[in-house]
Enzyme design. Structure first.
Site, PDB file in Angstrom:
ATOM      1  N   LYS A  93      65.577  66.757 -15.899  1.00  0.00           N
ATOM      2  CA  LYS A  93      64.893  67.721 -16.766  1.00  0.00           C
ATOM      3  C   LYS A  93      65.710  68.071 -18.013  1.00  0.00           C
ATOM      4  O   LYS A  93      65.142  68.517 -19.010  1.00  0.00           O
ATOM      5  CB  LYS A  93      64.526  68.966 -15.974  1.00  0.00           C
ATOM      6  CG  LYS A  93      63.463  68.664 -14.916  1.00  0.00           C
ATOM      7  CD  LYS A  93      62.945  69.908 -14.238  1.00  0.00           C
ATOM      8  CE  LYS A  93      61.789  69.596 -13.306  1.00  0.00           C
ATOM      9  NZ  LYS A  93      62.192  68.754 -12.144  1.00  0.00           N
TER      10      LYS A  93
HETATM   11  C1  LIG Z   1      61.346  67.809 -11.513  1.00  0.00           C
HETATM   12  C2  LIG Z   1      61.942  66.735 -10.686  1.00  0.00           C
HETATM   13  C3  LIG Z   1      61.188  65.627 -10.241  1.00  0.00           C
HETATM   14  C4  LIG Z   1      59.700  65.484 -10.507  1.00  0.00           C
HETATM   15  O1  LIG Z   1      59.400  65.235 -11.839  1.00  0.00           O
HETATM   16  P1  LIG Z   1      57.900  65.466 -12.384  1.00  0.00           P
HETATM   17  O2  LIG Z   1      57.972  65.293 -13.845  1.00  0.00           O
HETATM   18  O3  LIG Z   1      57.556  66.882 -11.984  1.00  0.00           O
HETATM   19  O4  LIG Z   1      57.030  64.471 -11.713  1.00  0.00           O
HETATM   20  C5  LIG Z   1      61.835  64.645  -9.493  1.00  0.00           C
HETATM   21  N1  LIG Z   1      63.145  64.746  -9.190  1.00  0.00           N
HETATM   22  C6  LIG Z   1      63.901  65.780  -9.596  1.00  0.00           C
HETATM   23  C7  LIG Z   1      65.333  65.828  -9.212  1.00  0.00           C
HETATM   24  C8  LIG Z   1      63.335  66.810 -10.365  1.00  0.00           C
HETATM   25  O5  LIG Z   1      64.095  67.842 -10.764  1.00  0.00           O
END
Ligand SMILES: *Cc1c(COP(=O)(O)O)cnc(C)c1O
Length: 532
Positions: free
Chosen positions: A113
Protein backbone atom coordinates in the site's frame (compact mmCIF):
# COMPACT_ATOMS: atom_id res chain seq x y z
CA UNK A 1 -9.02 13.86 -19.38
CA UNK A 2 -12.02 14.06 -17.08
CA UNK A 3 -13.54 11.52 -14.69
CA UNK A 4 -17.09 10.34 -14.04
CA UNK A 5 -19.03 8.09 -11.65
CA UNK A 6 -19.71 4.39 -12.22
CA UNK A 7 -23.34 4.96 -11.22
CA UNK A 8 -24.33 7.18 -14.09
CA UNK A 9 -24.32 10.68 -12.59
CA UNK A 10 -23.75 13.07 -15.55
CA UNK A 11 -21.06 15.20 -13.83
CA UNK A 12 -17.57 15.25 -15.29
CA UNK A 13 -14.86 16.05 -12.73
CA UNK A 14 -11.20 16.96 -12.94
CA UNK A 15 -8.40 14.73 -11.65
CA UNK A 16 -7.85 17.06 -8.68
CA UNK A 17 -11.51 16.94 -7.76
CA UNK A 18 -11.74 13.16 -7.81
CA UNK A 19 -8.60 12.85 -5.69
CA UNK A 20 -9.90 15.26 -3.04
CA UNK A 21 -13.51 13.99 -3.07
CA UNK A 22 -12.73 10.25 -3.23
CA UNK A 23 -16.26 8.89 -3.64
CA UNK A 24 -18.92 10.30 -5.99
CA UNK A 25 -22.07 11.93 -4.54
CA UNK A 26 -24.21 9.13 -6.04
CA UNK A 27 -22.17 6.52 -4.15
CA UNK A 28 -20.26 5.46 -7.28
CA UNK A 29 -16.52 5.29 -7.90
CA UNK A 30 -14.69 7.58 -10.30
CA UNK A 31 -13.24 6.24 -13.53
CA UNK A 32 -11.47 8.01 -16.39
CA UNK A 33 -13.50 9.07 -19.44
CA UNK A 34 -11.38 6.79 -21.59
CA UNK A 35 -8.52 4.42 -20.93
CA UNK A 36 -5.64 6.18 -22.67
CA UNK A 37 -3.60 4.44 -25.35
CA UNK A 38 0.16 4.12 -25.07
CA UNK A 39 2.43 6.10 -27.40
CA UNK A 40 3.17 3.87 -30.42
CA UNK A 41 6.89 3.67 -29.60
CA UNK A 42 6.49 2.91 -25.88
CA UNK A 43 8.35 -0.42 -26.05
CA UNK A 44 11.51 1.32 -27.18
CA UNK A 45 11.06 4.81 -25.73
CA UNK A 46 10.40 3.52 -22.20
CA UNK A 47 12.82 0.61 -22.37
CA UNK A 48 15.45 1.96 -20.00
CA UNK A 49 13.17 4.06 -17.83
CA UNK A 50 13.50 3.93 -14.07
CA UNK A 51 10.39 3.34 -11.95
CA UNK A 52 9.97 7.08 -11.42
CA UNK A 53 10.38 7.94 -15.12
CA UNK A 54 7.77 5.34 -16.01
CA UNK A 55 5.49 6.80 -13.34
CA UNK A 56 5.87 10.24 -14.93
CA UNK A 57 4.95 8.94 -18.41
CA UNK A 58 1.97 6.91 -17.17
CA UNK A 59 0.59 9.56 -14.81
CA UNK A 60 0.83 12.17 -17.57
CA UNK A 61 -1.65 10.12 -19.61
CA UNK A 62 -4.23 10.52 -16.84
CA UNK A 63 -3.42 13.96 -15.38
CA UNK A 64 -3.70 16.97 -17.71
CA UNK A 65 -0.67 19.27 -17.73
CA UNK A 66 -2.83 22.29 -16.90
CA UNK A 67 -3.84 20.63 -13.64
CA UNK A 68 -0.39 19.50 -12.56
CA UNK A 69 2.45 20.81 -14.76
CA UNK A 70 4.94 18.09 -15.73
CA UNK A 71 7.74 19.57 -13.62
CA UNK A 72 5.59 19.58 -10.50
CA UNK A 73 4.42 16.05 -11.21
CA UNK A 74 7.99 14.92 -11.59
CA UNK A 75 9.02 16.35 -8.24
CA UNK A 76 5.97 14.88 -6.53
CA UNK A 77 6.93 11.45 -7.90
CA UNK A 78 10.58 11.77 -6.94
CA UNK A 79 9.69 12.87 -3.43
CA UNK A 80 7.21 10.02 -3.01
CA UNK A 81 9.57 7.23 -3.98
CA UNK A 82 12.66 8.61 -2.23
CA UNK A 83 11.35 6.92 0.94
CA UNK A 84 11.78 3.43 -0.57
CA UNK A 85 14.74 1.34 0.50
CA UNK A 86 15.47 -0.22 -2.94
CA UNK A 87 16.69 1.85 -5.86
CA UNK A 88 14.50 -0.23 -8.17
CA UNK A 89 11.47 0.65 -5.92
CA UNK A 90 9.69 -2.62 -6.88
CA UNK A 91 12.39 -5.20 -7.74
CA UNK A 92 11.56 -8.37 -9.67
CA UNK A 93 13.18 -11.58 -8.35
CA UNK A 94 13.51 -14.82 -10.28
CA UNK A 95 12.58 -17.78 -8.04
CA UNK A 96 12.52 -20.63 -10.56
CA UNK A 97 12.20 -21.23 -14.30
CA UNK A 98 9.60 -18.86 -15.81
CA UNK A 99 8.50 -17.72 -12.32
CA UNK A 100 9.15 -14.35 -10.70
CA UNK A 101 8.19 -12.48 -7.52
CA UNK A 102 7.51 -8.74 -7.79
CA UNK A 103 8.46 -7.29 -4.40
CA UNK A 104 6.15 -4.39 -3.59
CA UNK A 105 7.11 -4.11 0.09
CA UNK A 106 10.17 -1.88 0.14
CA UNK A 107 8.34 1.24 1.32
CA UNK A 108 8.15 2.64 4.88
CA UNK A 109 5.54 0.19 6.25
CA UNK A 110 6.77 -2.95 4.44
CA UNK A 111 3.53 -3.57 2.50
CA UNK A 112 2.41 -2.76 -1.04
CA UNK A 113 0.00 0.00 0.00
CA UNK A 114 2.99 2.33 0.41
CA UNK A 115 3.46 2.45 -3.37
CA UNK A 116 0.17 4.34 -3.69
CA UNK A 117 -0.07 6.09 -0.33
CA UNK A 118 3.37 7.69 -0.40
CA UNK A 119 2.26 9.39 -3.63
CA UNK A 120 -1.27 10.17 -2.43
CA UNK A 121 0.02 11.96 0.69
CA UNK A 122 2.21 14.28 -1.37
CA UNK A 123 -0.57 14.76 -3.90
CA UNK A 124 -3.04 15.86 -1.20
CA UNK A 125 -0.54 18.35 0.18
CA UNK A 126 0.20 19.72 -3.30
CA UNK A 127 -3.45 20.10 -4.32
CA UNK A 128 -4.42 21.80 -1.05
CA UNK A 129 -1.42 24.12 -1.23
CA UNK A 130 -2.41 25.10 -4.74
CA UNK A 131 -6.01 25.79 -3.73
CA UNK A 132 -4.86 27.96 -0.83
CA UNK A 133 -2.48 29.91 -3.05
CA UNK A 134 -5.22 30.54 -5.61
CA UNK A 135 -7.70 31.83 -3.05
CA UNK A 136 -4.99 34.01 -1.51
CA UNK A 137 -4.21 35.53 -4.91
CA UNK A 138 -7.86 36.19 -5.59
CA UNK A 139 -8.16 37.55 -2.05
CA UNK A 140 -11.64 36.08 -1.98
CA UNK A 141 -11.05 34.27 1.22
CA UNK A 142 -8.55 34.47 4.01
CA UNK A 143 -9.68 31.18 5.40
CA UNK A 144 -7.08 28.56 4.79
CA UNK A 145 -8.37 25.28 3.46
CA UNK A 146 -7.42 22.32 5.62
CA UNK A 147 -8.42 18.72 5.36
CA UNK A 148 -9.02 16.16 8.08
CA UNK A 149 -8.39 12.66 6.83
CA UNK A 150 -10.46 10.08 8.64
CA UNK A 151 -10.19 6.33 8.22
CA UNK A 152 -10.63 2.97 9.89
CA UNK A 153 -8.09 0.20 9.60
CA UNK A 154 -7.61 -3.45 10.44
CA UNK A 155 -3.87 -2.86 10.14
CA UNK A 156 -2.17 -2.26 6.79
CA UNK A 157 -4.07 0.70 5.35
CA UNK A 158 -3.77 2.72 8.56
CA UNK A 159 -0.03 2.45 8.86
CA UNK A 160 0.54 3.15 5.16
CA UNK A 161 -1.78 6.19 5.34
CA UNK A 162 -0.02 7.53 8.43
CA UNK A 163 3.39 7.22 6.80
CA UNK A 164 2.02 8.85 3.66
CA UNK A 165 0.54 11.83 5.52
CA UNK A 166 2.86 12.43 8.47
CA UNK A 167 3.99 16.00 8.76
CA UNK A 168 2.06 17.16 5.68
CA UNK A 169 0.94 20.80 5.58
CA UNK A 170 -2.75 21.60 6.15
CA UNK A 171 -3.61 17.94 6.74
CA UNK A 172 -4.58 16.20 9.98
CA UNK A 173 -5.02 12.47 9.99
CA UNK A 174 -7.16 10.35 12.30
CA UNK A 175 -7.00 6.57 12.10
CA UNK A 176 -9.34 4.37 14.11
CA UNK A 177 -8.27 0.83 14.89
CA UNK A 178 -9.93 -1.86 17.04
CA UNK A 179 -7.89 -1.90 20.25
CA UNK A 180 -5.88 -5.09 20.67
CA UNK A 181 -7.11 -6.52 17.37
CA UNK A 182 -4.31 -5.44 15.03
CA UNK A 183 -0.95 -7.21 15.05
CA UNK A 184 1.68 -5.84 17.49
CA UNK A 185 3.92 -4.71 14.60
CA UNK A 186 1.04 -2.91 12.88
CA UNK A 187 -0.03 -1.27 16.14
CA UNK A 188 3.51 -0.09 16.80
CA UNK A 189 3.98 1.14 13.22
CA UNK A 190 0.95 3.39 13.65
CA UNK A 191 1.33 4.63 17.21
CA UNK A 192 5.07 5.33 17.20
CA UNK A 193 4.67 8.05 14.58
CA UNK A 194 4.81 11.12 16.80
CA UNK A 195 4.23 13.88 14.24
CA UNK A 196 1.76 16.44 15.53
CA UNK A 197 -0.74 15.93 12.68
CA UNK A 198 -1.04 12.16 13.24
CA UNK A 199 -3.72 10.88 15.63
CA UNK A 200 -4.42 7.24 16.43
CA UNK A 201 -7.68 6.32 18.09
CA UNK A 202 -7.78 2.85 19.68
CA UNK A 203 -11.45 1.96 19.88
CA UNK A 204 -12.83 -0.69 22.23
CA UNK A 205 -14.68 -2.73 19.60
CA UNK A 206 -14.22 -4.50 16.28
CA UNK A 207 -12.97 -3.30 12.89
CA UNK A 208 -16.58 -3.12 11.71
CA UNK A 209 -17.42 -0.83 14.66
CA UNK A 210 -14.57 1.48 13.61
CA UNK A 211 -15.71 1.42 10.00
CA UNK A 212 -19.32 2.20 11.02
CA UNK A 213 -18.22 5.18 13.13
CA UNK A 214 -16.18 6.55 10.23
CA UNK A 215 -19.18 6.23 7.91
CA UNK A 216 -21.44 7.97 10.45
CA UNK A 217 -19.04 10.89 10.82
CA UNK A 218 -18.81 11.28 7.04
CA UNK A 219 -22.60 11.45 6.78
CA UNK A 220 -22.83 13.90 9.72
CA UNK A 221 -23.02 17.03 7.52
CA UNK A 222 -22.27 19.51 10.26
CA UNK A 223 -19.20 17.68 11.52
CA UNK A 224 -18.04 16.86 8.02
CA UNK A 225 -18.23 20.47 6.81
CA UNK A 226 -16.68 21.90 9.95
CA UNK A 227 -13.60 19.71 9.60
CA UNK A 228 -13.57 19.16 5.84
CA UNK A 229 -13.29 15.40 6.09
CA UNK A 230 -11.35 13.49 3.48
CA UNK A 231 -10.97 9.76 2.81
CA UNK A 232 -7.89 7.79 1.94
CA UNK A 233 -9.37 4.32 1.47
CA UNK A 234 -8.73 2.06 -1.45
CA UNK A 235 -11.41 3.53 -3.70
CA UNK A 236 -9.39 6.72 -4.29
CA UNK A 237 -8.56 6.85 -8.01
CA UNK A 238 -4.99 8.06 -7.38
CA UNK A 239 -4.24 4.82 -5.57
CA UNK A 240 -5.20 2.74 -8.61
CA UNK A 241 -3.24 5.04 -10.88
CA UNK A 242 -0.05 4.74 -8.81
CA UNK A 243 -0.28 0.95 -8.90
CA UNK A 244 -0.36 0.77 -12.71
CA UNK A 245 3.32 1.69 -12.78
CA UNK A 246 4.71 -1.55 -11.37
CA UNK A 247 2.99 -3.66 -14.01
CA UNK A 248 4.93 -1.76 -16.67
CA UNK A 249 8.11 -1.67 -14.64
CA UNK A 250 8.07 -5.44 -14.07
CA UNK A 251 7.37 -6.05 -17.77
CA UNK A 252 10.57 -4.23 -18.72
CA UNK A 253 12.50 -5.89 -15.87
CA UNK A 254 11.38 -9.33 -17.10
CA UNK A 255 12.48 -8.74 -20.69
CA UNK A 256 15.74 -7.31 -19.54
CA UNK A 257 16.41 -10.41 -17.41
CA UNK A 258 15.56 -12.61 -20.42
CA UNK A 259 17.82 -10.52 -22.61
CA UNK A 260 15.05 -10.08 -25.16
CA UNK A 261 13.94 -6.75 -26.59
CA UNK A 262 10.22 -6.18 -25.99
CA UNK A 263 9.70 -5.12 -29.62
CA UNK A 264 11.54 -8.10 -31.14
CA UNK A 265 9.67 -10.94 -32.92
CA UNK A 266 10.87 -13.30 -30.18
CA UNK A 267 8.96 -11.28 -27.59
CA UNK A 268 5.69 -11.94 -29.39
CA UNK A 269 5.86 -15.62 -28.47
CA UNK A 270 6.06 -14.89 -24.78
CA UNK A 271 2.88 -14.95 -22.72
CA UNK A 272 2.65 -13.22 -19.41
CA UNK A 273 0.46 -13.96 -16.39
CA UNK A 274 0.24 -11.77 -13.30
CA UNK A 275 -0.95 -13.36 -10.11
CA UNK A 276 -2.30 -11.08 -7.39
CA UNK A 277 -3.34 -11.84 -3.79
CA UNK A 278 -6.61 -9.95 -3.71
CA UNK A 279 -8.92 -8.34 -1.15
CA UNK A 280 -10.53 -5.07 -2.19
CA UNK A 281 -9.57 -5.59 -5.86
CA UNK A 282 -7.39 -2.45 -6.02
CA UNK A 283 -4.03 -4.02 -6.74
CA UNK A 284 -5.26 -6.27 -9.55
CA UNK A 285 -7.55 -3.60 -11.02
CA UNK A 286 -4.41 -1.57 -11.77
CA UNK A 287 -3.30 -4.58 -13.85
CA UNK A 288 -6.59 -4.43 -15.76
CA UNK A 289 -5.91 -0.79 -16.64
CA UNK A 290 -2.34 -1.66 -17.67
CA UNK A 291 -3.64 -4.43 -19.93
CA UNK A 292 -6.28 -2.24 -21.53
CA UNK A 293 -3.77 0.55 -22.11
CA UNK A 294 -1.86 -1.98 -24.20
CA UNK A 295 0.56 -3.84 -21.94
CA UNK A 296 0.63 -7.40 -23.34
CA UNK A 297 -0.75 -9.39 -20.39
CA UNK A 298 -2.38 -12.74 -21.13
CA UNK A 299 -4.09 -13.31 -17.77
CA UNK A 300 -4.64 -11.63 -14.45
CA UNK A 301 -5.04 -14.32 -11.80
CA UNK A 302 -7.18 -13.30 -8.84
CA UNK A 303 -6.10 -15.23 -5.73
CA UNK A 304 -8.37 -15.07 -2.68
CA UNK A 305 -8.25 -16.71 0.73
CA UNK A 306 -11.43 -18.32 2.20
CA UNK A 307 -13.14 -14.95 1.81
CA UNK A 308 -13.77 -15.94 -1.77
CA UNK A 309 -16.53 -13.65 -3.09
CA UNK A 310 -14.37 -12.81 -6.13
CA UNK A 311 -13.37 -16.39 -6.90
CA UNK A 312 -17.02 -17.41 -6.84
CA UNK A 313 -17.89 -14.48 -9.11
CA UNK A 314 -15.41 -15.54 -11.79
CA UNK A 315 -16.70 -19.13 -11.58
CA UNK A 316 -20.45 -18.38 -11.63
CA UNK A 317 -21.20 -14.74 -12.52
CA UNK A 318 -22.82 -14.32 -9.11
CA UNK A 319 -21.30 -11.82 -6.70
CA UNK A 320 -22.65 -12.80 -3.32
CA UNK A 321 -21.57 -12.25 0.25
CA UNK A 322 -20.73 -15.32 2.29
CA UNK A 323 -23.88 -16.45 4.02
CA UNK A 324 -23.39 -18.39 7.20
CA UNK A 325 -26.39 -20.01 8.79
CA UNK A 326 -26.34 -19.23 12.47
CA UNK A 327 -28.65 -20.51 15.17
CA UNK A 328 -30.85 -17.76 16.53
CA UNK A 329 -30.90 -19.36 19.98
CA UNK A 330 -34.36 -20.82 19.60
CA UNK A 331 -33.42 -23.60 17.27
CA UNK A 332 -34.03 -21.68 14.02
CA UNK A 333 -31.32 -21.25 11.42
CA UNK A 334 -31.08 -17.65 10.22
CA UNK A 335 -28.87 -16.26 7.50
CA UNK A 336 -26.04 -14.02 8.60
CA UNK A 337 -23.08 -12.57 6.75
CA UNK A 338 -19.63 -13.30 7.76
CA UNK A 339 -15.96 -12.73 7.19
CA UNK A 340 -13.58 -15.58 7.99
CA UNK A 341 -10.42 -14.82 9.92
CA UNK A 342 -7.48 -16.19 7.97
CA UNK A 343 -3.68 -16.14 7.99
CA UNK A 344 -3.83 -13.36 5.37
CA UNK A 345 -5.85 -10.76 7.33
CA UNK A 346 -5.37 -7.89 4.85
CA UNK A 347 -7.56 -9.92 2.45
CA UNK A 348 -10.33 -10.71 4.95
CA UNK A 349 -13.20 -8.82 3.30
CA UNK A 350 -16.89 -9.52 2.69
CA UNK A 351 -17.12 -7.44 -0.49
CA UNK A 352 -14.42 -5.84 -2.65
CA UNK A 353 -14.81 -2.09 -2.83
CA UNK A 354 -13.03 -1.60 -6.18
CA UNK A 355 -14.92 -4.33 -7.99
CA UNK A 356 -17.59 -1.81 -9.02
CA UNK A 357 -15.08 -0.29 -11.43
CA UNK A 358 -14.69 -3.58 -13.29
CA UNK A 359 -18.46 -4.03 -13.28
CA UNK A 360 -18.81 -0.74 -15.15
CA UNK A 361 -16.51 -1.94 -17.94
CA UNK A 362 -18.34 -5.29 -18.17
CA UNK A 363 -21.67 -3.49 -18.48
CA UNK A 364 -20.29 -0.99 -21.01
CA UNK A 365 -18.61 -3.58 -23.23
CA UNK A 366 -21.68 -5.82 -23.26
CA UNK A 367 -23.75 -3.03 -24.90
CA UNK A 368 -22.85 -2.81 -28.57
CA UNK A 369 -25.74 -1.08 -30.27
CA UNK A 370 -25.70 2.44 -28.88
CA UNK A 371 -23.67 5.56 -29.48
CA UNK A 372 -20.95 6.70 -27.07
CA UNK A 373 -22.80 8.84 -24.62
CA UNK A 374 -25.95 6.73 -24.57
CA UNK A 375 -23.89 3.62 -24.04
CA UNK A 376 -22.07 5.22 -21.09
CA UNK A 377 -25.33 6.29 -19.47
CA UNK A 378 -26.79 2.85 -19.90
CA UNK A 379 -23.71 1.24 -18.33
CA UNK A 380 -24.10 3.60 -15.36
CA UNK A 381 -27.70 2.61 -14.85
CA UNK A 382 -26.86 -1.11 -15.03
CA UNK A 383 -24.17 -0.69 -12.37
CA UNK A 384 -26.52 1.34 -10.21
CA UNK A 385 -29.08 -1.46 -10.36
CA UNK A 386 -26.44 -4.09 -9.55
CA UNK A 387 -25.24 -2.18 -6.51
CA UNK A 388 -28.82 -1.82 -5.31
CA UNK A 389 -29.15 -5.61 -5.62
CA UNK A 390 -26.06 -6.06 -3.47
CA UNK A 391 -27.55 -3.77 -0.88
CA UNK A 392 -31.02 -5.32 -0.80
CA UNK A 393 -30.33 -8.96 -1.72
CA UNK A 394 -26.62 -9.26 -0.75
CA UNK A 395 -26.07 -10.49 -4.29
CA UNK A 396 -25.79 -9.45 -7.94
CA UNK A 397 -25.72 -11.61 -11.05
CA UNK A 398 -24.24 -10.62 -14.40
CA UNK A 399 -25.27 -12.05 -17.76
CA UNK A 400 -23.38 -14.87 -19.43
CA UNK A 401 -21.87 -12.55 -22.03
CA UNK A 402 -20.66 -10.21 -19.30
CA UNK A 403 -18.99 -13.05 -17.42
CA UNK A 404 -17.31 -14.12 -20.67
CA UNK A 405 -15.96 -10.61 -21.09
CA UNK A 406 -14.50 -10.79 -17.57
CA UNK A 407 -12.87 -14.14 -18.34
CA UNK A 408 -10.97 -12.63 -21.27
CA UNK A 409 -8.81 -10.86 -18.70
CA UNK A 410 -9.18 -12.74 -15.42
CA UNK A 411 -8.79 -16.18 -13.93
CA UNK A 412 -9.30 -16.97 -10.28
CA UNK A 413 -8.70 -19.40 -7.49
CA UNK A 414 -9.12 -19.60 -3.72
CA UNK A 415 -6.54 -20.85 -1.27
CA UNK A 416 -7.04 -22.28 2.22
CA UNK A 417 -4.85 -21.49 5.25
CA UNK A 418 -3.54 -25.05 5.02
CA UNK A 419 -2.37 -24.48 1.44
CA UNK A 420 -0.91 -21.10 2.42
CA UNK A 421 1.28 -22.71 5.08
CA UNK A 422 2.33 -25.57 2.77
CA UNK A 423 3.31 -23.02 0.15
CA UNK A 424 5.44 -21.05 2.62
CA UNK A 425 7.25 -24.33 3.45
CA UNK A 426 7.60 -25.42 -0.17
CA UNK A 427 9.30 -22.17 -1.15
CA UNK A 428 11.53 -22.12 1.91
CA UNK A 429 12.80 -25.63 1.09
CA UNK A 430 12.72 -26.01 -2.70
CA UNK A 431 12.21 -29.48 -4.19
CA UNK A 432 15.11 -28.97 -6.52
CA UNK A 433 17.65 -26.50 -5.24
CA UNK A 434 19.44 -26.30 -8.60
CA UNK A 435 16.49 -24.76 -10.39
CA UNK A 436 14.82 -22.93 -7.52
CA UNK A 437 16.05 -20.58 -4.81
CA UNK A 438 14.89 -20.63 -1.20
CA UNK A 439 12.54 -17.74 -0.51
CA UNK A 440 10.49 -16.74 2.56
CA UNK A 441 6.95 -15.77 1.50
CA UNK A 442 4.58 -13.74 3.63
CA UNK A 443 1.14 -15.36 3.98
CA UNK A 444 -0.57 -12.96 1.52
CA UNK A 445 2.04 -13.52 -1.15
CA UNK A 446 1.79 -17.26 -0.45
CA UNK A 447 -1.91 -17.16 -1.38
CA UNK A 448 -0.96 -15.75 -4.77
CA UNK A 449 1.92 -18.14 -5.30
CA UNK A 450 -0.24 -21.15 -4.35
CA UNK A 451 -2.92 -20.11 -6.85
CA UNK A 452 -0.28 -19.61 -9.50
CA UNK A 453 1.22 -23.07 -8.96
CA UNK A 454 -2.19 -24.69 -9.37
CA UNK A 455 -2.58 -23.29 -12.91
CA UNK A 456 -1.75 -25.26 -16.02
CA UNK A 457 0.92 -23.17 -17.64
CA UNK A 458 2.04 -23.43 -21.29
CA UNK A 459 5.82 -23.58 -21.68
CA UNK A 460 6.02 -20.12 -23.26
CA UNK A 461 4.25 -18.48 -20.33
CA UNK A 462 6.03 -16.43 -17.68
CA UNK A 463 4.42 -15.84 -14.31
CA UNK A 464 4.87 -12.80 -12.10
CA UNK A 465 3.44 -13.04 -8.57
CA UNK A 466 2.93 -9.78 -6.74
CA UNK A 467 4.39 -9.88 -3.24
CA UNK A 468 2.29 -7.57 -1.10
CA UNK A 469 4.07 -7.72 2.27
CA UNK A 470 7.43 -8.45 3.86
CA UNK A 471 7.34 -11.80 5.75
CA UNK A 472 8.40 -10.15 9.03
CA UNK A 473 5.23 -8.09 9.01
CA UNK A 474 3.08 -11.19 9.45
CA UNK A 475 5.60 -13.09 11.52
CA UNK A 476 3.18 -15.35 13.40
CA UNK A 477 2.00 -17.17 10.27
CA UNK A 478 5.52 -17.45 8.88
CA UNK A 479 7.00 -18.76 12.15
CA UNK A 480 4.16 -21.24 12.55
CA UNK A 481 4.67 -22.53 9.00
CA UNK A 482 8.42 -22.92 9.37
CA UNK A 483 8.67 -24.03 13.00
CA UNK A 484 9.84 -27.54 12.11
CA UNK A 485 12.93 -26.18 10.35
CA UNK A 486 15.61 -25.61 12.97
CA UNK A 487 17.77 -23.74 10.51
CA UNK A 488 15.07 -21.09 10.03
CA UNK A 489 15.97 -18.12 12.25
CA UNK A 490 13.38 -15.41 12.26
CA UNK A 491 16.03 -12.85 13.25
CA UNK A 492 17.65 -13.33 9.87
CA UNK A 493 14.70 -11.96 7.96
CA UNK A 494 13.86 -9.23 10.51
CA UNK A 495 14.45 -5.79 8.95
CA UNK A 496 16.49 -3.44 11.14
CA UNK A 497 13.53 -1.02 11.18
CA UNK A 498 11.56 -3.57 13.22
CA UNK A 499 14.24 -4.01 15.89
CA UNK A 500 13.10 -2.24 19.06
CA UNK A 501 9.94 -0.97 17.35
CA UNK A 502 7.64 -2.39 20.01
CA UNK A 503 9.50 -0.53 22.78
CA UNK A 504 9.49 2.91 21.12
CA UNK A 505 7.51 5.83 22.50
CA UNK A 506 3.85 5.68 21.45
CA UNK A 507 1.02 8.17 21.20
CA UNK A 508 -2.58 6.97 21.00
CA UNK A 509 -5.96 8.06 22.33
CA UNK A 510 -8.04 5.37 23.95
CA UNK A 511 -11.80 5.38 23.18
CA UNK A 512 -13.49 3.22 25.78
CA UNK A 513 -16.69 2.58 23.83
CA UNK A 514 -17.49 2.29 20.11
CA UNK A 515 -19.53 5.47 20.25
CA UNK A 516 -19.46 8.12 17.48
CA UNK A 517 -20.03 10.98 19.94
CA UNK A 518 -16.98 9.96 21.94
CA UNK A 519 -14.92 9.80 18.77
CA UNK A 520 -16.13 13.25 17.70
CA UNK A 521 -15.11 14.71 21.07
CA UNK A 522 -11.71 13.06 20.89
CA UNK A 523 -11.12 14.40 17.37
CA UNK A 524 -11.97 17.97 18.39
CA UNK A 525 -9.84 17.91 21.48
CA UNK A 526 -6.89 16.44 19.55
CA UNK A 527 -7.27 19.09 16.84
CA UNK A 528 -7.15 21.82 19.48
CA UNK A 529 -3.91 20.41 20.86
CA UNK A 530 -2.47 20.13 17.36
CA UNK A 531 -2.71 23.86 16.78
CA UNK A 532 -1.30 25.08 20.10
C1 LIG B 1 -4.28 -4.54 1.13
C2 LIG B 1 -3.49 -5.78 0.99
C3 LIG B 1 -3.83 -6.78 0.05
C4 LIG B 1 -5.07 -6.69 -0.83
O1 LIG B 1 -4.97 -5.71 -1.81
P1 LIG B 1 -6.30 -5.19 -2.56
O2 LIG B 1 -5.88 -4.04 -3.38
O3 LIG B 1 -7.24 -4.79 -1.44
O4 LIG B 1 -6.84 -6.32 -3.35
C5 LIG B 1 -3.02 -7.91 -0.04
N1 LIG B 1 -1.94 -8.06 0.76
C6 LIG B 1 -1.58 -7.13 1.66
C7 LIG B 1 -0.39 -7.38 2.51
C8 LIG B 1 -2.33 -5.96 1.81
O5 LIG B 1 -1.97 -5.04 2.72
Amino acid sequence: MKYFSTRGSPDLLTFSEVVLIGLSKDGGLFIPQTIPNLPSDWKTAWLNHSFTSLALEIFSLYIPDNEIPRNDLESLINKSYSTFRESDITPLKKIKENFYILELFHGPTFAFKDVALQFLGNLFEYLLGKKNLESLEKKNSNKKERITILGATSGDTGSAAIYGLRNKKDISVFILHPRGKVSPVQEAQMTTVLDKNVHNLAVEGTFDDCQDIVKMLFSDNQFNQKHNLGAINSINWARILAQIVYYFHSYFQLFSSLNILPNSPEANNIKLQYCVPTGNFGDILAGYYAKHMGLPIENLLVATNSNDILDRFFKTGRYEKIVKIVNDGEGNGVGGHTVYETLSPAMDISISSNFERLLWYLAYESIDTKSGEERMNLAGSIVKKWMEDVKSKQCLTVEKTQLELALRDFKSDKISDQETMETIRRYYVPQDSRSQISYVLDPHTAVGVAASDKQKIPSNMYQICLSTAHPAKFSAAVEESLKSYNEFKFQEILPKEFVGLLEKEKRCVYIEKADPEMVKKAIESELEKEFI
